[in-house]
Design a protein around this motif. Structure first.
Motif, PDB file in Angstrom:
ATOM      1  N   LEU A 177       0.685  -1.572   0.209  1.00 41.72           N
ATOM      2  CA  LEU A 177      -0.353   0.003   0.265  1.00 41.72           C
ATOM      3  C   LEU A 177       1.092   1.281   0.340  1.00 41.72           C
ATOM      4  CD1 LEU A 177      -2.886  -0.096   2.932  1.00 41.72           C
ATOM      5  CD2 LEU A 177      -2.953  -0.500  -0.002  1.00 41.72           C
ATOM      6  N   HIS A 196      -0.874   4.274   0.785  1.00 39.77           N
ATOM      7  CA  HIS A 196      -1.757   5.095   1.656  1.00 39.77           C
ATOM      8  C   HIS A 196      -1.331   4.190   3.375  1.00 39.77           C
ATOM      9  CE1 HIS A 196      -5.058   2.417   1.083  1.00 39.77           C
ATOM     10  NE2 HIS A 196      -5.107   2.526   2.499  1.00 39.77           N
ATOM     11  N   LYS A 211      -5.321  10.720  -5.275  1.00 41.78           N
ATOM     12  CA  LYS A 211      -4.496   9.045  -5.725  1.00 41.78           C
ATOM     13  C   LYS A 211      -5.065   8.096  -4.593  1.00 41.78           C
ATOM     14  CE  LYS A 211       0.269  10.785  -5.628  1.00 41.78           C
ATOM     15  NZ  LYS A 211       1.235  11.038  -4.787  1.00 41.78           N
ATOM     16  N   ARG A 248      -7.217   6.242  -6.121  1.00 40.79           N
ATOM     17  CA  ARG A 248      -7.128   5.593  -7.369  1.00 40.79           C
ATOM     18  C   ARG A 248      -6.735   3.995  -6.974  1.00 40.79           C
ATOM     19  NH1 ARG A 248      -5.212  10.068 -10.216  1.00 40.79           N
ATOM     20  NH2 ARG A 248      -3.542   9.877  -8.845  1.00 40.79           N
ATOM     21  N   GLU A 249      -5.621   4.146  -5.914  1.00 40.81           N
ATOM     22  CA  GLU A 249      -5.290   3.004  -5.276  1.00 40.81           C
ATOM     23  C   GLU A 249      -5.853   2.279  -4.603  1.00 40.81           C
ATOM     24  OE1 GLU A 249      -2.820   3.162  -2.292  1.00 40.81           O
ATOM     25  OE2 GLU A 249      -1.644   1.638  -2.910  1.00 40.81           O
ATOM     26  N   GLU A 258      -7.701   0.431  -7.825  1.00 43.94           N
ATOM     27  CA  GLU A 258      -6.775  -1.050  -8.813  1.00 43.94           C
ATOM     28  C   GLU A 258      -6.448  -1.964  -7.707  1.00 43.94           C
ATOM     29  OE1 GLU A 258      -2.685   1.838  -8.901  1.00 43.94           O
ATOM     30  OE2 GLU A 258      -2.244  -1.179  -8.528  1.00 43.94           O
TER      31      GLU A 258
END
Lengths: 259, 319
Positions: free
Chosen positions: A111, A113, A124, A127-128, A131
């Protein structure tokens, strides 16, 4: 057998619990992308060896090296960071989490984040998350578990729970996967499935597997090399054919008069 | 365009703002209960992060509340005459700062208590936090600077026109912020780690989760909001005594979390509202209130061990 440094190397590893020596002077190796078996009668110390490799216990003597580095004093999560993943003898899923979240949580190591980002929830982070959801779905679909992804893990059948545990371990992207008696409690048909699954995983994810198993058919069927433990000591090492013919192993399993 | 959750938070804060504007026209008793509900929601939602979602068992929430309450009260009352001119005589600046400071000291206390005891698995945390609550009480009883056993009196409250607005707004906004933080922490891949730790610590560790760090994070964040709640409480009641932050207070908060269903966002908020309103209406029975609490808990455990407000509608889903 191989020329390069092994992925995992145990050198004279001993652990004592008070007066009891559970594992005594065990040396063993697992090479890159090798499928190795670890067998032995009940109480031989197989799971203890697993717990030593994964940092649950620290060896009293001897050293363990993973990818060329000593693992002493590292906690289990730090070893997982370095590429050792495992399953447990008596399945340990996150029972109240969904199948999906069981796998998603295991992506944790990769990760970008953290706590703060989950409050700011910037682009961001978003998006993560998207994904990761995609990758979790992908992993689940390889093992056709996506049909139950919203179910809590505890509601799965026994066989599916075993498979989910293996998938979850794969999500940490290990170099070495330790499987602790994956065939326990399975019927012959399920065992055949499991053998195919283990071989498939090893090829698809290009990793080394160390397999603790009681079931000889499973171990002999898929392992390239086997270590045999008895009373905490290593009594043999070799290919399945060599192990099958080894008098010490036969004595350990069937009694002296059969050797 | 900010995410939906942040828009919700903004909308909720706007509602708090509007309610503040009309606070002067509300029935004072109603306003008092409303503010008590706000404090309870902050306490319950933050304890839910520790006891519900992360699966630890803290009995020290009243202790952290006391730390925050006394810190904030010291800043607005004891040192208020010196500090207020520094911020332009504006309670709208001083109170939020005091509450934040209260939260931070409580969080620091949480770290000092949690860091050693959360390394251990099992029930140690309950014992340590229980002891912590008692220690804080005894310390406060013996420190003259904060009034000793008599406590602090004459804090600015809603009766003070200059302070009324900010106290009401802060007390209505704090629960919304707390709920947002707890919700936000949990609704991310990172945050699923709290749930994983609660489910199976050994497995979580094997998946590469630093379980100690997760537990400490939950504990420190929880303590922070308990401290903020303490600061709010101080400025609603206007007086503080060490005895107000005893074991019973901690239990009251634990009951809210259990009654709402451990690890349920909506359920725990509803339980906090219900119990606060209930205890207000039961005030005429005085100390017998705790008997009712115990009976309620026993009946609940026998009939709905999973908590009162746990319908499928609010089940944890994959977000």
């Amino acid at each position: 057998m191989f020329m390069t440094t092994p992925l995992l190397q145990l050198t004279d590893v001993t652990i004592r619990f008070g007066g009891l020596t559970a594992v005594s002077g065990v040396s063993a190796t697992v090479g890159e992308r090798e499928l190795v078996g670890l067998i032995g009668p009940n109480g031989a110390g197989k799971t203890t060896v697993f717990n030593l490799i994964t940092g649950v216990y620290q060896p009293t003597e001897g050293r363990i090296e993973f990818a060329g580095e000593p693992t002493a004093k590292l906690r289990p999560f730090e070893l997982t960071e370095r590429g050792i993943a495992r399953t447990f003898q008596n399945i340990r899923l996150f029972p109240s989490l969904t199948v999906f979240d069981n796998v998603r949580v295991a992506f944790h190591l990769h990760l970008a984040h953290d706590a703060v980002h989950s409050l700011t929830r910037g682009p961001k982070f978003q998006r993560e998350e998207v994904e990761l959801r995609e990758r979790t779905r992908e992993l689940l679909s390889i093992f056709s578990l996506e049909r139950v992804q919203e179910e809590p893990a505890k509601s799965l059948s026994y066989g599916d729970q075993r498979r989910l545990e293996i998938i979850r371990a794969l999500a940490t992207r290990p170099k070495l996967l330790l499987l602790d008696e994956p065939a326990a409690g399975m019927n012959p048909a399920e065992k055949v499935e499991l053998m195919k699954l283990i071989q498939f995983i090893q090829e698809k994810f290009r990793l080394a597997i160390l397999l603790v198993e009681h079931d000889m058919k499973v171990v002999m069927g898929i392992c390239q090399r086997i270590h045999v433990l008895e009373y905490g000591r290593k009594i043999a090492e070799g290919t399945p054919a060599e192990i099958r013919a080894n008098p010490a192993v036969i004595a350990a399993y069937l009694g002296k008069e059969h050797a | 365009m900010p995410p939906k959750s942040q828009l919700c938070l903004l909308a909720a804060l706007a509602v708090a703002g509007v309610a503040t504007a009309f606070a002067g026209r509300m029935d004072p008793y109603f306003l008092d209960v409303l503010l008590s509900v706000g404090v309870s929601v902050v306490l319950a939602a933050s304890l839910n992060l520790i006891n519900g979602f992360t699966g630890q068992f803290s009995l020290g929430h009243a202790g952290f509340m006391a730390v925050g309450a006394y810190t904030a009260a010291t800043l607005t009352k004891t040192l208020g005459a010196k500090l207020l001119p520094l911020v332009g005589g504006q309670p709208w600046v001083l109170l939020p700062l005091a509450l934040f400071a209260g939260g931070l000291t409580a969080a620091l206390a949480g770290f000092l208590v949690g860091a050693p005891s959360l390394r251990l698995k099992g029930d140690y945390l309950a014992i340590v936090t229980l002891g912590f609550g008692e220690i804080i009480k005894v310390i406060l009883q013996n420190v003259e600077f904060v009034g000793g056993a008599l406590g602090l009196n004459g804090l600015p409250t809603t009766l003070n026109p200059a302070w009324s607005g900010v106290i009401v707004f802060a007390t209505l906004a704090a629960p919304m912020l707390t709920v947002y933080v707890v919700w936000g922490l949990l609704n991310s891949t990172y945050g699923r780690g709290f749930l994983a730790v609660a489910d199976d610590e050994v497995a979580a560790e094997a998946m590469g989760l630093n379980t100690t760090r997760y537990k400490i994070t939950a504990f420190v964040v929880g303590a922070f909001f308990a401290g903020v709640a303490g600061g709010l409480y101080a400025h609603i009641k206007g007086t503080l005594t060490p005895g107000g932050f005893d074991f019973n207070k901690s239990i009251e908060i634990v009951v809210m979390v259990i009654l709402g269903g451990m690890g349920r966002h909506v359920g725990v908020i509803l339980a906090a509202v219900l119990l606060t309103v209930l205890s207000e209406t039961l005030r005429k029975f005085g100390d017998y209130r705790m008997i009712l609490y115990s009976l309620l808990l026993i009946v609940l455990m026998l009939t709905r061990p999973q908590g009162l407000f746990t319908w499928p509608l609010w089940k944890r889903k994959a977000a």
